[in-house]
Design an enzyme around this catalytic site. Structure first.
Site, mmCIF file in Angstrom:
data_model
loop_
_atom_site.group_PDB
_atom_site.id
_atom_site.type_symbol
_atom_site.label_atom_id
_atom_site.label_comp_id
_atom_site.label_asym_id
_atom_site.label_seq_id
_atom_site.Cartn_x
_atom_site.Cartn_y
_atom_site.Cartn_z
ATOM 1 N N THR A 83 5.649 -1.589 -6.721
ATOM 2 C CA THR A 83 5.748 -3.037 -6.554
ATOM 3 C C THR A 83 4.522 -3.663 -7.205
ATOM 4 O OG1 THR A 83 4.656 -2.911 -4.392
ATOM 5 C CG2 THR A 83 7.063 -2.930 -4.392
ATOM 6 N N ASP A 84 4.665 -4.905 -7.584
ATOM 7 C CA ASP A 84 3.548 -5.646 -8.170
ATOM 8 C C ASP A 84 2.667 -6.203 -7.061
ATOM 9 O OD1 ASP A 84 4.377 -5.250 -10.804
ATOM 10 O OD2 ASP A 84 5.692 -7.006 -10.771
ATOM 11 N N ALA A 85 1.534 -6.730 -7.449
ATOM 12 C CA ALA A 85 0.619 -7.350 -6.498
ATOM 13 C C ALA A 85 1.338 -8.454 -5.730
ATOM 14 C CB ALA A 85 -0.597 -7.919 -7.224
#
Length: 140
Positions: A83-85
């Site tokens: 997942t991204d930030a």
């Protein structure tokens, strides 16, 4: 011969590891290992995504630090995806190989959650019957 140890603040970092006697870089090869499958939920707002970052702050970094505290050496956590930030997860799947200990799945879950920030929760720990790799195989 002593191996370099893991510094809790630099797991996944690209700089030399600081020697700490209670954290070996990896367990001796003679130790029997078991595979654990983890279901992890997290509020991603304060984190830098799933994948380990050189400066820390990723979900994977926090899980690896928790395992290092429990096992006494670095343990690599493999996620099924990333997942991204700032992105949340309800059921991120991951696996890890740890020394065979007499901890039940529930005790692993309790012990990990006690060492993780409140925004990261291990929802379930199981021992897969067959080999389960969370790493992509490259097959479509």
């Amino acid at each position: 011969m002593a191996r370099p140890a893991v510094d809790d603040d630099v797991i996944g970092a690209a700089r030399p590891l600081v020697t700490k006697p209670h954290h070996e870089a990896r367990p001796p090869d003679a130790i029997q290992r078991i595979r654990l499958k983890l279901i992890v939920a997290y509020d991603g707002r304060p984190f830098r995504g799933w994948q380990s970052q050189a400066g820390g702050g990723a979900i994977q970094n926090h899980l690896e630090i928790a395992f290092a505290k429990l096992c006494g050496h670095r343990v690599v956590v493999h996620g099924a995806g990333r997942t991204d930030a700032g992105v949340h997860a309800l059921a991120q799947v991951a696996h890890v190989e740890v020394p065979a200990q007499r901890l039940t799945n529930e005790r692993w879950q309790f012990a990990l959650n006690a060492r993780l920030p409140p925004e990261i929760r291990v929802m379930r720990v199981t021992r897969p019957r067959a080999f389960v790799s969370q790493r992509p195989s490259g097959c479509v």
